[in-house]
Write a protein that holds these residues in place. Sequence first.
Motif, PDB file in Angstrom:
ATOM      1  N   LEU A   1      25.440 -36.509  39.924  1.00 37.01           N
ATOM      2  CA  LEU A   1      25.519 -36.076  41.316  1.00 37.01           C
ATOM      3  C   LEU A   1      24.172 -35.538  41.803  1.00 37.01           C
ATOM      4  O   LEU A   1      23.754 -35.800  42.935  1.00 37.01           O
ATOM      5  CB  LEU A   1      26.607 -35.020  41.488  1.00 37.01           C
ATOM      6  N   LYS A   2      23.486 -34.787  40.959  1.00 35.44           N
ATOM      7  CA  LYS A   2      22.180 -34.260  41.354  1.00 35.44           C
ATOM      8  C   LYS A   2      21.168 -35.386  41.537  1.00 35.44           C
ATOM      9  O   LYS A   2      20.316 -35.338  42.431  1.00 35.44           O
ATOM     10  CB  LYS A   2      21.687 -33.252  40.321  1.00 35.44           C
ATOM     11  N   SER A   3      21.272 -36.411  40.699  1.00 42.91           N
ATOM     12  CA  SER A   3      20.385 -37.557  40.850  1.00 42.91           C
ATOM     13  C   SER A   3      20.671 -38.296  42.154  1.00 42.91           C
ATOM     14  O   SER A   3      19.757 -38.766  42.833  1.00 42.91           O
ATOM     15  CB  SER A   3      20.540 -38.514  39.673  1.00 42.91           C
ATOM     16  N   LEU A   4      21.954 -38.394  42.504  1.00 38.72           N
ATOM     17  CA  LEU A   4      22.307 -39.037  43.771  1.00 38.72           C
ATOM     18  C   LEU A   4      21.754 -38.251  44.950  1.00 38.72           C
ATOM     19  O   LEU A   4      21.307 -38.842  45.951  1.00 38.72           O
ATOM     20  CB  LEU A   4      23.831 -39.155  43.893  1.00 38.72           C
ATOM     21  N   GLN A   5      21.771 -36.931  44.850  1.00 40.81           N
ATOM     22  CA  GLN A   5      21.200 -36.104  45.924  1.00 40.81           C
ATOM     23  C   GLN A   5      19.709 -36.381  46.081  1.00 40.81           C
ATOM     24  O   GLN A   5      19.196 -36.458  47.206  1.00 40.81           O
ATOM     25  CB  GLN A   5      21.456 -34.630  45.636  1.00 40.81           C
TER      26      GLN A   5
ATOM     27  N   MET B   1      18.218 -39.183  45.314  1.00 40.12           N
ATOM     28  CA  MET B   1      18.096 -40.513  45.911  1.00 40.12           C
ATOM     29  C   MET B   1      18.299 -40.453  47.426  1.00 40.12           C
ATOM     30  O   MET B   1      17.610 -41.131  48.193  1.00 40.12           O
ATOM     31  CB  MET B   1      19.138 -41.459  45.303  1.00 40.12           C
ATOM     32  N   ALA B   2      19.260 -39.649  47.853  1.00 37.79           N
ATOM     33  CA  ALA B   2      19.598 -39.573  49.277  1.00 37.79           C
ATOM     34  C   ALA B   2      18.527 -38.854  50.091  1.00 37.79           C
ATOM     35  O   ALA B   2      18.438 -39.033  51.311  1.00 37.79           O
ATOM     36  CB  ALA B   2      20.945 -38.875  49.462  1.00 37.79           C
ATOM     37  N   THR B   3      17.709 -38.039  49.423  1.00 37.53           N
ATOM     38  CA  THR B   3      16.666 -37.272  50.119  1.00 37.53           C
ATOM     39  C   THR B   3      15.261 -37.750  49.748  1.00 37.53           C
ATOM     40  O   THR B   3      14.283 -37.024  49.914  1.00 37.53           O
ATOM     41  CB  THR B   3      16.812 -35.770  49.800  1.00 37.53           C
ATOM     42  N   SER B   4      15.177 -38.971  49.212  1.00 38.34           N
ATOM     43  CA  SER B   4      13.885 -39.618  48.884  1.00 38.34           C
ATOM     44  C   SER B   4      13.073 -38.825  47.870  1.00 38.34           C
ATOM     45  O   SER B   4      11.842 -38.805  47.928  1.00 38.34           O
ATOM     46  CB  SER B   4      13.062 -39.830  50.171  1.00 38.34           C
ATOM     47  N   ARG B   5      13.745 -38.181  46.915  1.00 40.07           N
ATOM     48  CA  ARG B   5      13.031 -37.423  45.892  1.00 40.07           C
ATOM     49  C   ARG B   5      13.203 -38.021  44.500  1.00 40.07           C
ATOM     50  O   ARG B   5      12.692 -37.492  43.529  1.00 40.07           O
ATOM     51  CB  ARG B   5      13.503 -35.962  45.896  1.00 40.07           C
ATOM     52  N   HIS B   6      13.935 -39.115  44.400  1.00 40.02           N
ATOM     53  CA  HIS B   6      14.124 -39.779  43.107  1.00 40.02           C
ATOM     54  C   HIS B   6      12.899 -40.628  42.800  1.00 40.02           C
ATOM     55  O   HIS B   6      12.269 -41.194  43.705  1.00 40.02           O
ATOM     56  CB  HIS B   6      15.371 -40.653  43.159  1.00 40.02           C
ATOM     57  N   ARG B   7      12.542 -40.733  41.519  1.00 42.73           N
ATOM     58  CA  ARG B   7      11.279 -41.391  41.155  1.00 42.73           C
ATOM     59  C   ARG B   7      11.288 -42.897  41.411  1.00 42.73           C
ATOM     60  O   ARG B   7      10.220 -43.498  41.577  1.00 42.73           O
ATOM     61  CB  ARG B   7      10.965 -41.117  39.685  1.00 42.73           C
TER      62      ARG B   7
ATOM     63  N   LEU C   1      30.273 -32.436  44.959  1.00 44.72           N
ATOM     64  CA  LEU C   1      30.617 -33.815  45.302  1.00 44.72           C
ATOM     65  C   LEU C   1      30.645 -34.005  46.820  1.00 44.72           C
ATOM     66  O   LEU C   1      30.115 -34.999  47.345  1.00 44.72           O
ATOM     67  CB  LEU C   1      31.969 -34.187  44.695  1.00 44.72           C
ATOM     68  N   ALA C   2      31.256 -33.052  47.535  1.00 46.48           N
ATOM     69  CA  ALA C   2      31.326 -33.150  48.998  1.00 46.48           C
ATOM     70  C   ALA C   2      29.923 -33.123  49.615  1.00 46.48           C
ATOM     71  O   ALA C   2      29.620 -33.894  50.538  1.00 46.48           O
ATOM     72  CB  ALA C   2      32.173 -32.006  49.551  1.00 46.48           C
ATOM     73  N   ARG C   3      29.045 -32.241  49.097  1.00 48.21           N
ATOM     74  CA  ARG C   3      27.683 -32.152  49.609  1.00 48.21           C
ATOM     75  C   ARG C   3      26.911 -33.450  49.318  1.00 48.21           C
ATOM     76  O   ARG C   3      26.143 -33.932  50.146  1.00 48.21           O
ATOM     77  CB  ARG C   3      26.965 -30.964  48.970  1.00 48.21           C
ATOM     78  N   THR C   4      27.142 -34.010  48.137  1.00 40.58           N
ATOM     79  CA  THR C   4      26.468 -35.254  47.756  1.00 40.58           C
ATOM     80  C   THR C   4      26.894 -36.405  48.674  1.00 40.58           C
ATOM     81  O   THR C   4      26.052 -37.188  49.145  1.00 40.58           O
ATOM     82  CB  THR C   4      26.788 -35.604  46.291  1.00 40.58           C
ATOM     83  N   LYS C   5      28.182 -36.502  48.935  1.00 39.67           N
ATOM     84  CA  LYS C   5      28.673 -37.559  49.829  1.00 39.67           C
ATOM     85  C   LYS C   5      28.037 -37.435  51.214  1.00 39.67           C
ATOM     86  O   LYS C   5      27.636 -38.432  51.819  1.00 39.67           O
ATOM     87  CB  LYS C   5      30.200 -37.479  49.947  1.00 39.67           C
ATOM     88  N   ASP C   6      27.951 -36.213  51.714  1.00 42.70           N
ATOM     89  CA  ASP C   6      27.372 -35.990  53.035  1.00 42.70           C
ATOM     90  C   ASP C   6      25.915 -36.465  53.087  1.00 42.70           C
ATOM     91  O   ASP C   6      25.501 -37.124  54.044  1.00 42.70           O
ATOM     92  CB  ASP C   6      27.457 -34.498  53.386  1.00 42.70           C
ATOM     93  N   LEU C   7      25.153 -36.141  52.035  1.00 39.05           N
ATOM     94  CA  LEU C   7      23.750 -36.565  51.994  1.00 39.05           C
ATOM     95  C   LEU C   7      23.632 -38.084  51.941  1.00 39.05           C
ATOM     96  O   LEU C   7      22.733 -38.673  52.568  1.00 39.05           O
ATOM     97  CB  LEU C   7      23.053 -35.939  50.784  1.00 39.05           C
ATOM     98  N   ILE C   8      24.538 -38.726  51.202  1.00 37.07           N
ATOM     99  CA  ILE C   8      24.496 -40.196  51.092  1.00 37.07           C
ATOM    100  C   ILE C   8      24.787 -40.842  52.440  1.00 37.07           C
ATOM    101  O   ILE C   8      24.102 -41.787  52.867  1.00 37.07           O
ATOM    102  CB  ILE C   8      25.490 -40.676  50.020  1.00 37.07           C
ATOM    103  N   TYR C   9      25.798 -40.327  53.134  1.00 30.36           N
ATOM    104  CA  TYR C   9      26.117 -40.881  54.451  1.00 30.36           C
ATOM    105  C   TYR C   9      24.965 -40.670  55.435  1.00 30.36           C
ATOM    106  O   TYR C   9      24.664 -41.536  56.255  1.00 30.36           O
ATOM    107  CB  TYR C   9      27.399 -40.253  54.996  1.00 30.36           C
ATOM    108  N   ARG C  10      24.302 -39.522  55.359  1.00 30.64           N
ATOM    109  CA  ARG C  10      23.161 -39.263  56.235  1.00 30.64           C
ATOM    110  C   ARG C  10      22.024 -40.257  55.971  1.00 30.64           C
ATOM    111  O   ARG C  10      21.286 -40.620  56.886  1.00 30.64           O
ATOM    112  CB  ARG C  10      22.634 -37.847  56.020  1.00 30.64           C
ATOM    113  N   ALA C  11      21.894 -40.659  54.709  1.00 29.57           N
ATOM    114  CA  ALA C  11      20.831 -41.604  54.349  1.00 29.57           C
ATOM    115  C   ALA C  11      21.176 -43.040  54.731  1.00 29.57           C
ATOM    116  O   ALA C  11      20.339 -43.929  54.580  1.00 29.57           O
ATOM    117  CB  ALA C  11      20.546 -41.523  52.850  1.00 29.57           C
ATOM    118  N   GLY C  12      22.411 -43.264  55.190  1.00 29.10           N
ATOM    119  CA  GLY C  12      22.813 -44.604  55.614  1.00 29.10           C
ATOM    120  C   GLY C  12      23.679 -45.339  54.611  1.00 29.10           C
ATOM    121  O   GLY C  12      24.083 -46.480  54.858  1.00 29.10           O
ATOM    122  N   GLY C  13      23.958 -44.719  53.473  1.00 32.77           N
ATOM    123  CA  GLY C  13      24.769 -45.366  52.456  1.00 32.77           C
ATOM    124  C   GLY C  13      26.259 -45.138  52.661  1.00 32.77           C
ATOM    125  O   GLY C  13      26.681 -44.380  53.537  1.00 32.77           O
TER     126      GLY C  13
END
Length: 560
Positions: free
Chosen positions: A303-307, A309-315, A339-351
Motif C-alpha cells: 500500500l505504501k508503494s502504491l501511494q 506511485m500515485a504521487t510520482s515518488r516511486h523509482r 487502504l482508503a487513503r491509498t485508493k483516494d490517491l490512486i483515483y486522483r492520479a487518474g487510475g
Amino acid sequence: MTKLKLVILGGVRESGKNMYAIEVDDKIFVCDFGLKYPDSDLMGIDVVIPDMNYLEENADKVVGIFLTHGHADAIGALPYFLADHKVPVFGSELTLALAKMYTNQHPKTKKFHNFHVINEKSAIDFDNVTVSFFKTTHSIPGSLGIVIDTPVGQVVYTGDFKFDQSASKMYQTDYARIADIGKKKVIALLSDSANAESPYQMASEREISDSINEAFQYHTGRIIVASVASNIMRVQQVLNAAAATNRRVVLTGRDLEKIVRTALKMNYLRLPNPEILATAKEMKDLNPEETVVLETGRMGEPLKSLQRMATSRHRSVTITEGDLVYIVSTPSHAMETTLARTKDLIYRAGGDVKTVSDDMHVSGHASKTDLQLMINMLHPQYVVPVEGEFRQLAAHSHIAAEVGIDEQHMLIPKIGDVIGYTKGHLSINGSVQGGDTMIDGIGVGDIGNIVLRDRKMLSEDGIMIAVVTIDRKKKRIVARPKIQSRGFVYIKTSKDLLAECGNIVSSTIQKDLDNKEFDWGHLKQNVRDSLSRYLFEQTKRRPVILPVIMEASQNSAKRQ
C-alpha cells in the motif's frame, strides 16, 4: 512424571510475531520464530520481534526451532536468536530457503548452516518426545502443522491453514494424516485464529484465479498488481493471467525478485512461457495493454508503494490515466484507513482500483467451518486459540463451544503466559517475561517507551533549542540566549515569540546563578519547565525543549 508446559512468547492478542515454546521436562521445542511489522505509532521502527529473554536464559534446553511456513510472521525473527545460539532449525524445503534469505541479511548469521529439511512424512525422535508434521493448505507451498508427541499426550500447532477442496496438489491438506493424529490423545490444540471472526465461507483459490483472469481480460490498459511478496500462490495466479492475456510481468522490489527466483529454482513457481518476465528497462518499450507491474513494496508494504506511485515518488512506476491498480491481497482491519487513503490517491492520479475482496471473501486463514472441522478431526481436550488479536481469539473460543468444547477447556492466553499440565488438566499457572523488542536499523531492543514518546512529540510539536553561555564564577550570562526551532513555529513570523523565549531563559538562568546551591541538572530542568509553560500558554503545543548551556572560562568554553 513428565512435566509439560506451553510458554506463549508471541502471536496472541496481536497480528504476527508467532512464537510458542513447548517445554517437555528439560527440553524446549520452539514452534515458529516470527516478527510483525510496526503500526504507524511506532515511529522509525523497522520491525518488531518477540522478547526472547526466556529463550536466552534457557538456550541450553532448546533442542530445535520448528517452522510451519515461509512467511515473515513465522520465520522473520530467526537471525536475532541464531546470532548467539546455534540451535538446529527444521522446516520444509521452501520454508528453509526463505529463512536463509533472512539469516543471510545479517552479518552474524551469514554462516549459519544448521538447517534441516523435513516434510509431512518426517518424524524426529528426541528421547521420549517425537516431533512430526502434517501438510496444510496456505498461500505458500510447504506449509506444515506440527505435532509434539509426549509421554502424556500430543500438542498440535496448526500454523497458518485453511481447508480448500479445490487446492492443487502442491497445496493440498492431508486430511487422512490429521484424522490419524486425532485417534491418539491430543491434550492441546494451538490453532490459527486470524480469520475466526468472519462468518463467511472463504472463496476457493480456483474462484480467485478465475476472478483475476477476468479482471485481466476486460481491462485494456496497464495493470498494477499489489500483493504480498511471499504469497506464492497469488504470484502464480498473476503470472497465469498475464500469459492468458498476452502481457508481460515486471517485478518491482528486491524482496519479490529474490522470493520469485527462489521459488522458480525449486519448482514451486512455474513460468507459463519463458518471456513472461520483463525488466524495468524493458517496460518502457511495452504498450500499456501488454504490461503488468507486480508490486509488493518494501518489507511487505504494497500500500505504501502504491501511494508513492500515485504521487510520482516511486523509482520506476507512476500511476497515470487508464491504469488499473488491482490489490490481490486482503489488508487487515487495522489497515482500512491506509487502504482508503491509498485508493483516494490512486483515483486522483487518474487510475482505477479493484480489490480481490470486492466480489468474494478471500483469506489464507481458516474460516469458522474450517476451525470446527479441525477440532472435530483432532478431538483435543483443550483448545488454545493463537495467531490473532483478542477479538479473534474470543471468536475462536465461541466457535469451539459450538462443537462441544467445554468453556473450562478453552484458554485464551496473553504473551508471557505459561500453561502447565498438571493431573490431567491444563491451566495458566505462571508467566515469564514477554513483550515486544523493537528493531531500528542495527539497534535491537535499544528503543523503549521513552524514545518512542520523544519521537511522537517531535512529530507532533517539533523541537526548540535554547543555547546560552554563562560565567558561573561571576554569576552572569555571557551572551544572550540563541533560540532555534524546527517543526514548531515558522521563525520569520514568530520573532516576538522567540524573543520572549530568550527573555524567559535569561531570567530563569539568572535566578539559578544567584542561588547559592547551584546545580546543572536543576538549571536545565528549570529552563525546560519555564519555557514549556510559556509556549503552551501561547500556542497550546508542547515541543521538545533542549537547553544547551555552556560555561565560559578564560581559556576556552567547555560544554556541560
